[in-house]
Scaffold this motif. Structure first.
Motif, short mmCIF file in Angstrom:
data_model
loop_
_atom_site.label_atom_id
_atom_site.label_comp_id
_atom_site.label_asym_id
_atom_site.label_seq_id
_atom_site.Cartn_x
_atom_site.Cartn_y
_atom_site.Cartn_z
N ASP A 229 0.83 -1.19 0.00
CA ASP A 229 0.00 0.00 0.00
C ASP A 229 0.87 1.25 0.00
O ASP A 229 1.94 1.29 0.64
CB ASP A 229 -0.91 0.02 1.23
CG ASP A 229 -1.96 -1.08 1.19
OD1 ASP A 229 -2.26 -1.57 0.08
OD2 ASP A 229 -2.46 -1.46 2.27
N ASP A 230 0.39 2.26 -0.70
CA ASP A 230 1.12 3.52 -0.86
C ASP A 230 0.21 4.66 -0.40
O ASP A 230 -0.34 5.40 -1.21
CB ASP A 230 1.52 3.68 -2.33
CG ASP A 230 2.22 4.99 -2.63
OD1 ASP A 230 2.71 5.64 -1.68
OD2 ASP A 230 2.26 5.37 -3.82
N GLN A 232 0.71 7.54 0.74
CA GLN A 232 1.10 8.88 0.31
C GLN A 232 0.93 9.07 -1.20
O GLN A 232 1.17 10.16 -1.72
CB GLN A 232 2.56 9.15 0.70
CG GLN A 232 2.85 9.07 2.20
CD GLN A 232 2.08 10.11 2.99
OE1 GLN A 232 1.84 11.22 2.50
NE2 GLN A 232 1.69 9.76 4.21
N ASN A 233 0.53 8.01 -1.88
CA ASN A 233 0.31 8.02 -3.33
C ASN A 233 1.53 8.54 -4.10
O ASN A 233 1.41 9.27 -5.08
CB ASN A 233 -0.92 8.87 -3.69
CG ASN A 233 -1.49 8.51 -5.05
OD1 ASN A 233 -1.42 7.38 -5.50
ND2 ASN A 233 -2.05 9.50 -5.73
N GLY A 236 1.45 7.40 -7.62
CA GLY A 236 0.39 7.97 -8.44
C GLY A 236 -0.70 7.00 -8.82
O GLY A 236 -0.71 5.83 -8.42
N ASP A 237 -1.63 7.51 -9.61
CA ASP A 237 -2.76 6.71 -10.09
C ASP A 237 -2.33 5.91 -11.32
O ASP A 237 -1.30 6.18 -11.92
CB ASP A 237 -3.92 7.64 -10.42
CG ASP A 237 -4.42 8.40 -9.20
OD1 ASP A 237 -4.45 7.78 -8.11
OD2 ASP A 237 -4.76 9.59 -9.33
#
Length: 302
Positions: A229-230, A232-233, A236-237
């Motif tokens: 899991d990320d 903080q993204n 990105g998408d």
């Protein structure tokens, strides 16, 4: 006088025989205006249409589709050369006109920095693969689910994240992840094959390992893996994958643009192509896959 007349008669006969032999004894054929025959038409269809240079980086799916298009374009009469290099040099080669086709551009996120720098000097074309994934990946057997938890197993990982080539956008994102999550791990750059080799060895021994990976990739069909899991993204998408060409290529080779704009692949078709190449080598694997999927590729070449 009698001898002279005999000699002239023999000479006339000889000339008649030679002329008849040259003409096959028949009058010259009538001009019908036909400038060729079936054999000439076949030669024109299979004649060399010039050289196409494909620039590819050392990613499994890029190797796969580059060799697939090499085989398909050679079937259509082109001479095709594949130049292997890191991602950034591929962009530079396209902008300089040294490369004709780059089959893999991830947008709008992963390759955004390169797109911002070079977009005025390339031709961007259609999407051929939708909804990519990328990030940090571990084997399913590891009891960890988030990038935030990597520091807890720093010693088990020998303080390392196993990465790919230093010029890749994924590598830059992974460097950002190390900073963003304050990871006490070193990102060790190598190459796609080297990364997979190290991951495979660890996996077969059920040892902990964390690598930088992306989808589509054949390893997800061979190993039981999961993305961390990320929150903080950082990664990105999801992106889509486009192809690009040098400026002017569309005018020079509109038929190739039409074929490649028809090109679409999904996880099943691309995964099977990558697996075939991984098992049998680049050219043989691509050729085998094309023969097994001739109906699909024929739709692209309509």
């Amino acid at each position: 006088m009698k001898l002279t007349r005999t000699w002239l008669a023999l000479l006339s006969c000889t000339l008649f025989i030679v002329a008849a032999a040259c003409n096959g004894g028949d009058p010259p054929p009538e001009d019908t205006g036909d400038t060729g025959d079936t054999g000439d038409e076949v030669d024109e269809e299979t004649a060399d249409k010039g050289e196409i240079v494909i620039g590819r980086n050392n990613w499994a799916e890029n190797i796969a589709v580059s060799n697939m298009w090499k085989v398909l374009l050679e079937e259509e009469g082109y001479e095709v050369d594949i130049q292997a290099m890191d991602k950034a040099p591929v962009w530079v080669g396209i902008t300089r006109g040294e490369l004709d086709i780059a089959p893999e551009v991830w947008l709008p996120h992963t390759d955004e920095p390169l797109m911002d720098q070079y977009e005025d000097n390339v031709e961007m074309h259609d999407i051929w693969y939708e909804n990519t994934g990328l990030g940090l990946v571990v084997p399913e057997y590891m009891d960890i689910d988030s990038i935030e938890d990597l520091n807890d197993i720093q010693d088990e990982l020998d303080g390392r994240i196993v990465g790919i080539d230093p010029g890749a956008s994924l590598t830059q994102m992974s460097e950002e992840a190390v900073d963003e999550y304050d990871l006490e791990l070193d990102l060790v750059t190598s190459s796609d094959p080297a990364m997979i080799a190290e991951m495979s060895q660890a996996y077969n021994n059920e040892e902990p390992v964390v690598v930088t990976l992306w989808s589509p990739h054949w390893v997800f069909s061979e190993y039981d893996l999961k993305y961390l899991d990320d929150p903080q993204n950082v990664y990105g998408d999801p992106d889509d994958i486009y192809y690009m060409t040098r400026t002017g290529f569309s005018d020079d080779h509109p038929e190739i643009i039409e074929w490649m704009n028809n090109w679409e692949m999904d996880d099943d078709s691309l995964g099977s192509l990558m697996a075939e190449i991984n098992d049998n080598g680049e050219q043989e694997g691509a050729t085998n896959w094309i023969e097994e999927n001739r109906e699909l590729v024929d739709e692209w070449l309509e």
